[in-house]
Every structure is written in C-alpha cells, then in structure tokens.
Motif scaffolding. Sequence first.
Motif, PDB file in Angstrom:
ATOM      1  N   TYR A 163       0.811  -1.234  -0.060  1.00  0.00           N
ATOM      2  CA  TYR A 163      -0.079   0.140   0.087  1.00  0.00           C
ATOM      3  C   TYR A 163       0.908   1.256  -0.036  1.00  0.00           C
ATOM      4  O   TYR A 163       0.770   2.149  -0.738  1.00  0.00           O
ATOM      5  CB  TYR A 163      -1.007   0.074   1.445  1.00  0.00           C
ATOM      6  N   ARG A 179       5.825  -3.476  12.509  1.00  0.00           N
ATOM      7  CA  ARG A 179       4.435  -3.165  12.713  1.00  0.00           C
ATOM      8  C   ARG A 179       3.262  -3.686  11.981  1.00  0.00           C
ATOM      9  O   ARG A 179       2.157  -4.004  12.741  1.00  0.00           O
ATOM     10  CB  ARG A 179       4.397  -1.662  12.692  1.00  0.00           C
ATOM     11  N   ALA A 183       0.790  -6.557  13.686  1.00  0.00           N
ATOM     12  CA  ALA A 183      -0.588  -6.096  13.779  1.00  0.00           C
ATOM     13  C   ALA A 183      -1.360  -7.263  13.117  1.00  0.00           C
ATOM     14  O   ALA A 183      -2.454  -7.829  13.808  1.00  0.00           O
ATOM     15  CB  ALA A 183      -0.982  -4.798  12.805  1.00  0.00           C
ATOM     16  N   ALA A 186      -1.298  -9.962  15.861  1.00  0.00           N
ATOM     17  CA  ALA A 186      -2.452  -9.651  17.090  1.00  0.00           C
ATOM     18  C   ALA A 186      -4.029  -9.980  16.572  1.00  0.00           C
ATOM     19  O   ALA A 186      -4.738 -10.485  17.207  1.00  0.00           O
ATOM     20  CB  ALA A 186      -2.240  -8.136  17.350  1.00  0.00           C
TER      21      ALA A 186
ATOM     22  N   ASP B 149      -1.117   5.123  16.525  1.00  0.00           N
ATOM     23  CA  ASP B 149      -1.018   5.823  15.485  1.00  0.00           C
ATOM     24  C   ASP B 149      -2.459   5.861  14.698  1.00  0.00           C
ATOM     25  O   ASP B 149      -2.488   4.751  13.937  1.00  0.00           O
ATOM     26  CB  ASP B 149       0.260   5.365  14.811  1.00  0.00           C
ATOM     27  N   GLU B 152      -2.011   5.093  10.873  1.00  0.00           N
ATOM     28  CA  GLU B 152      -1.378   3.942  10.656  1.00  0.00           C
ATOM     29  C   GLU B 152      -2.422   2.774  10.889  1.00  0.00           C
ATOM     30  O   GLU B 152      -2.870   1.760   9.925  1.00  0.00           O
ATOM     31  CB  GLU B 152      -0.187   3.327  11.524  1.00  0.00           C
ATOM     32  N   ARG B 155      -4.471   3.185   7.618  1.00  0.00           N
ATOM     33  CA  ARG B 155      -3.421   2.308   6.528  1.00  0.00           C
ATOM     34  C   ARG B 155      -3.633   1.095   6.527  1.00  0.00           C
ATOM     35  O   ARG B 155      -4.051   0.329   5.785  1.00  0.00           O
ATOM     36  CB  ARG B 155      -2.239   2.654   6.745  1.00  0.00           C
ATOM     37  N   MET B 156      -3.674   0.363   7.837  1.00  0.00           N
ATOM     38  CA  MET B 156      -3.760  -1.142   7.999  1.00  0.00           C
ATOM     39  C   MET B 156      -5.292  -1.653   7.621  1.00  0.00           C
ATOM     40  O   MET B 156      -5.346  -2.800   7.166  1.00  0.00           O
ATOM     41  CB  MET B 156      -3.548  -1.644   9.143  1.00  0.00           C
ATOM     42  N   ALA B 187      -6.058  -5.063  16.108  1.00  0.00           N
ATOM     43  CA  ALA B 187      -4.312  -4.920  16.401  1.00  0.00           C
ATOM     44  C   ALA B 187      -4.604  -3.599  17.298  1.00  0.00           C
ATOM     45  O   ALA B 187      -3.626  -3.531  18.024  1.00  0.00           O
ATOM     46  CB  ALA B 187      -3.872  -4.768  14.821  1.00  0.00           C
ATOM     47  N   ALA B 190      -5.055  -4.276  20.692  1.00  0.00           N
ATOM     48  CA  ALA B 190      -4.097  -5.000  21.170  1.00  0.00           C
ATOM     49  C   ALA B 190      -2.666  -4.071  21.555  1.00  0.00           C
ATOM     50  O   ALA B 190      -1.784  -4.532  22.114  1.00  0.00           O
ATOM     51  CB  ALA B 190      -3.466  -6.257  20.427  1.00  0.00           C
ATOM     52  N   VAL B 192      -0.590  -2.807  19.316  1.00  0.00           N
ATOM     53  CA  VAL B 192       0.799  -2.699  18.685  1.00  0.00           C
ATOM     54  C   VAL B 192       0.748  -1.753  17.357  1.00  0.00           C
ATOM     55  O   VAL B 192       1.599  -1.936  16.527  1.00  0.00           O
ATOM     56  CB  VAL B 192       0.501  -4.240  18.011  1.00  0.00           C
ATOM     57  N   ILE B 193      -0.136  -0.765  17.309  1.00  0.00           N
ATOM     58  CA  ILE B 193      -0.257   0.220  16.316  1.00  0.00           C
ATOM     59  C   ILE B 193       0.110   1.304  16.925  1.00  0.00           C
ATOM     60  O   ILE B 193      -0.968   2.474  17.122  1.00  0.00           O
ATOM     61  CB  ILE B 193      -1.545   0.146  15.463  1.00  0.00           C
ATOM     62  N   ARG B 194       1.291   1.585  17.481  1.00  0.00           N
ATOM     63  CA  ARG B 194       1.642   2.893  18.250  1.00  0.00           C
ATOM     64  C   ARG B 194       2.577   3.806  17.404  1.00  0.00           C
ATOM     65  O   ARG B 194       3.173   3.378  16.339  1.00  0.00           O
ATOM     66  CB  ARG B 194       2.202   2.427  19.483  1.00  0.00           C
ATOM     67  N   VAL B 196       5.674   5.372  16.253  1.00  0.00           N
ATOM     68  CA  VAL B 196       6.954   5.142  16.302  1.00  0.00           C
ATOM     69  C   VAL B 196       8.071   6.339  16.313  1.00  0.00           C
ATOM     70  O   VAL B 196       7.721   7.425  16.032  1.00  0.00           O
ATOM     71  CB  VAL B 196       7.398   4.071  15.208  1.00  0.00           C
TER      72      VAL B 196
END
Lengths: 196, 196
Positions: A163, A179, A183, A186, B149, B152, B155-156, B187, B190, B192-194, B196
């Motif tokens: 992406y 990351r 994700a 998780a 984030d 992010e 995006r995911m 995610a 959980a 894990v999308i912090r 950075v």
Amino acid sequence: MERRPGGRSARVRDAVRQATLAELGEHGYSGLTVESVAIRSGVHKTTVYRRWGSVEGLIADALELAREEPWPMPDTGSLQDDLRGIVRLVQSGFADPVAGPISTAFVAAAVLSGDAARSLHDFFTARHEQAAVVVRRAVERGELPPDTDGAEVIRMAVAPIYYRLFVTHEPVTERDAERAADAAAAAARAGVIRVV
Amino acid sequence: MERRPGGRSARVRDAVRQATLAELGEHGYSGLTVESVAIRSGVHKTTVYRRWGSVEGLIADALELAREEPWPMPDTGSLQDDLRGIVRLVQSGFADPVAGPISTAFVAAAVLSGDAARSLHDFFTARHEQAAVVVRRAVERGELPPDTDGAEVIRMAVAPIYYRLFVTHEPVTERDAERAADAAAAAARAGVIRVV
C-alpha cells in the motif's frame, strides 16, 4: 557428453527469461521491448516473437521463473517473529537495488496489462500458500484458532508494505514492516482472521 | 448579475477538471489525452496546454478536486464499526461503475508517473488525516492506548483492499472489507499500532 531432448530449447528459454528480468530491472516495464530482450539474450528476434509473442508473454514467463525460486520460510516458534521475517523479506526485497526494480516492474506491468495481472495473481496465490505454513504451525502450537485463514493473515501482514509502495507512495522502513507483521499476528490471535 | 473577478477562470478550471474525471472514468489513464479533455470541456487545446501542461498536470489538478470532496466519517461509538464503515466505503467506491474506474486510473497514473505519484501521496495524506478522527475518538473513549497511531490504523484497515485490487488482482467482497476493518481494530486494541 549427454544430449538431452529439449536441451537447446530449455537454454534458449532460460536466456530469454534472464534477459527479461535484467531488462525489467534496468528499464522498468515501460522500457521493456522484445527487441532489447532479443539482443541481451542473444536469441534471434523472430524466435522471441514466435515463442513469447509480446512483452506481456515475456513478463508472464519471467514471473513463472520467479515463482519457482525458493522462498525460505522462517520457523522461529512464534507467529509474530515468523511474520516479521516474512514482511521484512518483502520490504528489503523492494529496497534491494537489483531485485527491487524487477518486483516494482512486475506490479506496474499488472496494473497496465490484463495478461500480466493474471500472471501476477498466480504468482501471489503460490506465495500466499507457501507463507501460510507459518500460520498452520501457529495453529498446531495452539497459538491461533483452528479456522484461522492462513493466506489472509499473510495478506494482512504484507498489504501495508505494498500500500505504501504502490498506492500512497510513502517510504517504507523496517519498523513499518515489523508493525504490519505485529498487527496481523495480534488480529489473528484475537480470532478475527478466520476462513469465511 | 454579479461579476466576480476570476469567475471565468474558475469556470474554465472546473470544466477541465470535470472533463478529466469523465475521460479517466471512460478510458483510464492510458487513454487520457490533453486533446480529449479539451474537446470534452469545450476549452481550447492551447489553453489546456498552457495552464495544465500535460496529462500529469491534468491528473494532479483533478486529484485536488477529489481531495476537496467531503468524505463523511462514521461515528457509531465503536472503533470496529467506524472502521467497517470506512473500509466498506473504499470497497464500494471501487465497485462503483462510475467512481471505480476513476479511482483505478489515479492509482495506475501514480504507478507510471512521478508527478501523479506526488499528487496521490498528498491526496492520501489528507484522507488518512480525515479518517484518523475515528481512532482519536476511540482513544478518548478509552478503547485504545493514547499513543495509538491513527493514520497507521487507517492504512492497515484499507491496505488489504488495495492489495487485492492492485497487487494480487483478486476479487474484493464486502466480507473482505469487514475482515480487514476488524483486523485493524483488533490490532489497535492489542496496542501494537503505536506511534513510532
């Protein structure tokens, strides 16, 4: 010396496929021509046209070669670390000065040509299948629900890299790769990536 | 009748941008020409060349128009449902017979042209910013860690849709959209999308 049937034909095919990869790496999809592949491979232009037909045919055949390449799968005993290994391999592959432009050219070709899109589709189906082994092992270890969709976990882990590279045109760092892997791991552990 | 300064110029610009979108929708990026936009908009070809320069200039300006379009953000009180709304909007947008080919043409243009890539980059930066409000609200509700984030997470959530459409060339269903949204929400929860 042994003479195998098809030996010369196989050598011609290999030379043309290697020349296609080299030309893609140097000039990208828009710079690829049957003529340049013929010159680079030392195979006569009329032979290339007869057997491969067009630039799209060359790309489809080169992708088949790429598909056959071994793609070593990590086996760290942890889904998160296995996925990190896979996504970092994708990220570093695109950052590689030789392999990166070739992979980029394949994606670009598939955006422009239906034939190349079908070849790339088959390539990724095979890759997802191969990589899903790390999800299967995690299921066997009891890390994940049994109906976790392995190919979909792989898609979700690598998708943010593609992406950024091909849609939003943002830089991709190793930290982005980690990351994305974390994700996907998780989400799989939370039980939301199941077979539908 | 009121005469505003720049009124004619603004009308010309609007006509050219609308014609660019219509041509992209009908013929895609590879079929877009300055000539066809001039004919469709009723603006003289030399004017289009002088003000927009090239096909890339037309695309950059049309993307600016698209960026200004309101993008209504869901506010359901749940991150998962908000993300589902956003990803379904992306999925249904590409499935739309009018809007779909235009969006596809923008992505294709950016794969081929550095100028279009920069325009698309700015477009997505704005979109990620807009959509990140659903993540901010979830943080305020205490659903997510404060250093999540937002861009992010977006995006995911959307990346698997674009990955299927433009990389693996697989079909995309509404269920795929929901699963991608659920994965991003899980995610984020959980932690894990912090940032950075």
